[in-house]
Motif scaffolding. Structure first.
Motif, PDB file in Angstrom:
ATOM      1  N   ASN A 159       0.803  -1.220   0.000  1.00  0.00           N
ATOM      2  CA  ASN A 159       0.000   0.000   0.000  1.00  0.00           C
ATOM      3  C   ASN A 159       0.837   1.271   0.000  1.00  0.00           C
ATOM      4  O   ASN A 159       0.277   2.366  -0.018  1.00  0.00           O
ATOM      5  CB  ASN A 159      -0.929   0.007   1.223  1.00  0.00           C
ATOM      6  CG  ASN A 159      -1.975  -1.096   1.177  1.00  0.00           C
ATOM      7  OD1 ASN A 159      -2.363  -1.548   0.092  1.00  0.00           O
ATOM      8  ND2 ASN A 159      -2.423  -1.564   2.330  1.00  0.00           N
ATOM      9  N   ALA A 160       2.177   1.120   0.029  1.00  0.00           N
ATOM     10  CA  ALA A 160       3.090   2.276   0.059  1.00  0.00           C
ATOM     11  C   ALA A 160       2.617   3.301   1.080  1.00  0.00           C
ATOM     12  O   ALA A 160       2.471   4.489   0.789  1.00  0.00           O
ATOM     13  CB  ALA A 160       3.198   2.894  -1.330  1.00  0.00           C
ATOM     14  N   LEU A 161       2.374   2.828   2.291  1.00  0.00           N
ATOM     15  CA  LEU A 161       1.694   3.639   3.301  1.00  0.00           C
ATOM     16  C   LEU A 161       2.511   4.822   3.800  1.00  0.00           C
ATOM     17  O   LEU A 161       1.961   5.894   4.043  1.00  0.00           O
ATOM     18  CB  LEU A 161       1.299   2.744   4.486  1.00  0.00           C
ATOM     19  CG  LEU A 161       0.482   3.392   5.598  1.00  0.00           C
ATOM     20  CD1 LEU A 161      -0.819   3.977   5.057  1.00  0.00           C
ATOM     21  CD2 LEU A 161       0.183   2.363   6.694  1.00  0.00           C
ATOM     22  N   PHE A 162       3.832   4.646   3.957  1.00  0.00           N
ATOM     23  CA  PHE A 162       4.631   5.685   4.609  1.00  0.00           C
ATOM     24  C   PHE A 162       5.547   6.414   3.635  1.00  0.00           C
ATOM     25  O   PHE A 162       6.117   5.812   2.720  1.00  0.00           O
ATOM     26  CB  PHE A 162       5.518   5.080   5.713  1.00  0.00           C
ATOM     27  CG  PHE A 162       4.770   4.300   6.758  1.00  0.00           C
ATOM     28  CD1 PHE A 162       3.491   4.672   7.160  1.00  0.00           C
ATOM     29  CD2 PHE A 162       5.352   3.187   7.352  1.00  0.00           C
ATOM     30  CE1 PHE A 162       2.811   3.955   8.136  1.00  0.00           C
ATOM     31  CE2 PHE A 162       4.678   2.465   8.323  1.00  0.00           C
ATOM     32  CZ  PHE A 162       3.415   2.837   8.721  1.00  0.00           C
ATOM     33  N   ASP A 163       5.717   7.695   3.886  1.00  0.00           N
ATOM     34  CA  ASP A 163       6.780   8.447   3.222  1.00  0.00           C
ATOM     35  C   ASP A 163       8.117   8.135   3.879  1.00  0.00           C
ATOM     36  O   ASP A 163       9.164   8.152   3.218  1.00  0.00           O
ATOM     37  CB  ASP A 163       6.507   9.958   3.317  1.00  0.00           C
ATOM     38  CG  ASP A 163       5.268  10.357   2.554  1.00  0.00           C
ATOM     39  OD1 ASP A 163       5.283  10.239   1.311  1.00  0.00           O
ATOM     40  OD2 ASP A 163       4.277  10.770   3.193  1.00  0.00           O
ATOM     41  N   ILE A 164       8.079   7.878   5.183  1.00  0.00           N
ATOM     42  CA  ILE A 164       9.285   7.569   5.941  1.00  0.00           C
ATOM     43  C   ILE A 164       8.877   6.751   7.164  1.00  0.00           C
ATOM     44  O   ILE A 164       7.775   6.920   7.691  1.00  0.00           O
ATOM     45  CB  ILE A 164      10.020   8.870   6.346  1.00  0.00           C
ATOM     46  CG1 ILE A 164      11.401   8.576   6.929  1.00  0.00           C
ATOM     47  CG2 ILE A 164       9.182   9.722   7.283  1.00  0.00           C
ATOM     48  CD1 ILE A 164      12.276   9.837   7.041  1.00  0.00           C
ATOM     49  N   LEU A 165       9.757   5.848   7.579  1.00  0.00           N
ATOM     50  CA  LEU A 165       9.528   5.029   8.760  1.00  0.00           C
ATOM     51  C   LEU A 165      10.659   5.275   9.743  1.00  0.00           C
ATOM     52  O   LEU A 165      11.832   5.334   9.352  1.00  0.00           O
ATOM     53  CB  LEU A 165       9.474   3.549   8.375  1.00  0.00           C
ATOM     54  CG  LEU A 165       9.409   2.525   9.517  1.00  0.00           C
ATOM     55  CD1 LEU A 165       8.126   2.682  10.330  1.00  0.00           C
ATOM     56  CD2 LEU A 165       9.527   1.098   8.971  1.00  0.00           C
ATOM     57  N   VAL A 166      10.308   5.412  11.023  1.00  0.00           N
ATOM     58  CA  VAL A 166      11.290   5.641  12.083  1.00  0.00           C
ATOM     59  C   VAL A 166      11.191   4.503  13.085  1.00  0.00           C
ATOM     60  O   VAL A 166      10.092   4.180  13.554  1.00  0.00           O
ATOM     61  CB  VAL A 166      11.027   6.978  12.811  1.00  0.00           C
ATOM     62  CG1 VAL A 166      12.071   7.210  13.901  1.00  0.00           C
ATOM     63  CG2 VAL A 166      11.022   8.138  11.821  1.00  0.00           C
ATOM     64  N   ILE A 167      12.323   3.881  13.427  1.00  0.00           N
ATOM     65  CA  ILE A 167      12.364   2.909  14.516  1.00  0.00           C
ATOM     66  C   ILE A 167      12.973   3.616  15.720  1.00  0.00           C
ATOM     67  O   ILE A 167      14.163   3.912  15.743  1.00  0.00           O
ATOM     68  CB  ILE A 167      13.175   1.658  14.162  1.00  0.00           C
ATOM     69  CG1 ILE A 167      12.650   1.013  12.882  1.00  0.00           C
ATOM     70  CG2 ILE A 167      13.131   0.655  15.315  1.00  0.00           C
ATOM     71  CD1 ILE A 167      13.443  -0.218  12.438  1.00  0.00           C
ATOM     72  N   ALA A 168      12.122   3.928  16.703  1.00  0.00           N
ATOM     73  CA  ALA A 168      12.569   4.730  17.852  1.00  0.00           C
ATOM     74  C   ALA A 168      11.831   4.285  19.104  1.00  0.00           C
ATOM     75  O   ALA A 168      10.627   4.510  19.195  1.00  0.00           O
ATOM     76  CB  ALA A 168      12.326   6.222  17.598  1.00  0.00           C
ATOM     77  N   PRO A 169      12.538   3.677  20.043  1.00  0.00           N
ATOM     78  CA  PRO A 169      13.951   3.317  20.003  1.00  0.00           C
ATOM     79  C   PRO A 169      14.168   2.029  19.211  1.00  0.00           C
ATOM     80  O   PRO A 169      13.250   1.223  19.055  1.00  0.00           O
ATOM     81  CB  PRO A 169      14.288   3.093  21.485  1.00  0.00           C
ATOM     82  CG  PRO A 169      13.004   2.589  22.072  1.00  0.00           C
ATOM     83  CD  PRO A 169      11.906   3.338  21.347  1.00  0.00           C
ATOM     84  N   CYS A 170      15.402   1.839  18.743  1.00  0.00           N
ATOM     85  CA  CYS A 170      15.785   0.615  18.040  1.00  0.00           C
ATOM     86  C   CYS A 170      16.779  -0.144  18.907  1.00  0.00           C
ATOM     87  O   CYS A 170      17.917   0.310  19.082  1.00  0.00           O
ATOM     88  CB  CYS A 170      16.394   0.945  16.681  1.00  0.00           C
ATOM     89  SG  CYS A 170      16.855  -0.520  15.723  1.00  0.00           S
ATOM     90  N   THR A 171      16.356  -1.252  19.468  1.00  0.00           N
ATOM     91  CA  THR A 171      17.236  -2.052  20.314  1.00  0.00           C
ATOM     92  C   THR A 171      18.336  -2.722  19.493  1.00  0.00           C
ATOM     93  O   THR A 171      18.249  -2.828  18.265  1.00  0.00           O
ATOM     94  CB  THR A 171      16.447  -3.166  21.026  1.00  0.00           C
ATOM     95  OG1 THR A 171      15.873  -4.028  20.026  1.00  0.00           O
ATOM     96  CG2 THR A 171      15.353  -2.590  21.910  1.00  0.00           C
ATOM     97  N   GLY A 172      19.347  -3.225  20.208  1.00  0.00           N
ATOM     98  CA  GLY A 172      20.402  -3.975  19.539  1.00  0.00           C
ATOM     99  C   GLY A 172      19.868  -5.230  18.872  1.00  0.00           C
ATOM    100  O   GLY A 172      20.342  -5.629  17.807  1.00  0.00           O
ATOM    101  N   ASN A 173      18.882  -5.859  19.474  1.00  0.00           N
ATOM    102  CA  ASN A 173      18.271  -7.054  18.901  1.00  0.00           C
ATOM    103  C   ASN A 173      17.610  -6.739  17.561  1.00  0.00           C
ATOM    104  O   ASN A 173      17.827  -7.427  16.559  1.00  0.00           O
ATOM    105  CB  ASN A 173      17.244  -7.620  19.880  1.00  0.00           C
ATOM    106  CG  ASN A 173      16.625  -8.917  19.405  1.00  0.00           C
ATOM    107  OD1 ASN A 173      17.333  -9.865  19.103  1.00  0.00           O
ATOM    108  ND2 ASN A 173      15.302  -8.960  19.337  1.00  0.00           N
ATOM    109  N   THR A 174      16.806  -5.675  17.532  1.00  0.00           N
ATOM    110  CA  THR A 174      16.152  -5.276  16.283  1.00  0.00           C
ATOM    111  C   THR A 174      17.186  -4.826  15.255  1.00  0.00           C
ATOM    112  O   THR A 174      17.085  -5.151  14.072  1.00  0.00           O
ATOM    113  CB  THR A 174      15.133  -4.156  16.556  1.00  0.00           C
ATOM    114  OG1 THR A 174      14.088  -4.672  17.391  1.00  0.00           O
ATOM    115  CG2 THR A 174      14.519  -3.628  15.273  1.00  0.00           C
ATOM    116  N   LEU A 175      18.184  -4.070  15.703  1.00  0.00           N
ATOM    117  CA  LEU A 175      19.243  -3.595  14.809  1.00  0.00           C
ATOM    118  C   LEU A 175      19.945  -4.761  14.121  1.00  0.00           C
ATOM    119  O   LEU A 175      20.156  -4.747  12.901  1.00  0.00           O
ATOM    120  CB  LEU A 175      20.253  -2.767  15.606  1.00  0.00           C
ATOM    121  CG  LEU A 175      21.386  -2.165  14.783  1.00  0.00           C
ATOM    122  CD1 LEU A 175      20.991  -0.777  14.297  1.00  0.00           C
ATOM    123  CD2 LEU A 175      22.670  -2.078  15.607  1.00  0.00           C
TER     124      LEU A 175
END
Length: 199
Positions: A84-100
């Motif tokens: 659906n191309a929903l976002f212009d931009i996505l932010v991961i905040a906070p981004c844990t080391g596991n997710t990173l």
């Protein structure tokens, strides 16, 4: 706030670095004031785990209050973000080391990681707000990978307690809006590595 993100659709993906939530949610309020359309997404741990920093239900409710939308909390609900191309931009905040580390290695086994995968297929910017105790340890190689990955940008980050946790680094979350503004233009806010983050 002088920035204007009117009509910009911004995904806000939240993972389990609970100690950063107060500052992150304060900055989300500032981001909401730019008139952007915000869409919250929670990782499995973020949406189900209580900690000494607060209850998950309270954080889900707070995210809904700030954004005006119920958070996405499942992989099936995150998958349509791409088609659906929903976002212009996505932010991961906070981004844990596991997710990173999973992001750097193409793993998409949480709602946040599925959102990232779905979003990146559209060749649009993804912003990372680092928060990990092993940034200068096991995760340093993953930071390097993502710094060199197309369409991924970092909120500038620094050590948060170099005396007792010398490998730990977190994002200067107060630079959230500035980083988004630059990333929407295909630019990385500089300098990426800054002095110690205030506690």
């Amino acid at each position: 706030m002088s920035m204007d993100f009117t009509n910009k659709n911004i995904g806000i993906a939240i993972t389990g670095s609970y100690c950063t939530y107060k500052k992150v949610f304060d900055e989300l309020k500032n981001l909401a004031a730019t008139d952007a359309n915000l869409y919250p997404i929670f990782s499995d741990h973020a949406s189900t785990t209580d900690s000494r920093f607060g209850n998950c239900e309270d954080f889900l409710k707070k995210a809904e209050e700030i954004t005006g939308r119920k958070p996405i909390t499942t992989i099936p609900d995150a998958e349509p973000i791409g088609p659906n191309a929903l976002f212009d931009i996505l932010v991961i905040a906070p981004c844990t080391g596991n997710t990173l580390s999973k992001l750097a290695n193409g793993i998409s086994d949480t709602p946040v990681l599925m959102a990232a995968k779905a979003h990146l297929r559209n060749n649009r910017p993804l912003v990372v707000a680092l928060s990990t105790n092993d940034a200068l340890g096991m995760n340093l190689k993953n930071i390097g990978i993502l710094l060199n990955t197309k369409n991924i940008y970092f909120i500038p980050f620094g050590q948060d307690n170099y005396k007792t946790k010398p490998n730990s680094m977190i994002a200067h979350i107060e630079l959230l809006c500035d980083t988004i503004e630059q990333a929407l233009q295909g630019k990385q806010l500089q300098p990426v590595i800054q002095g110690p983050c205030p506690s």
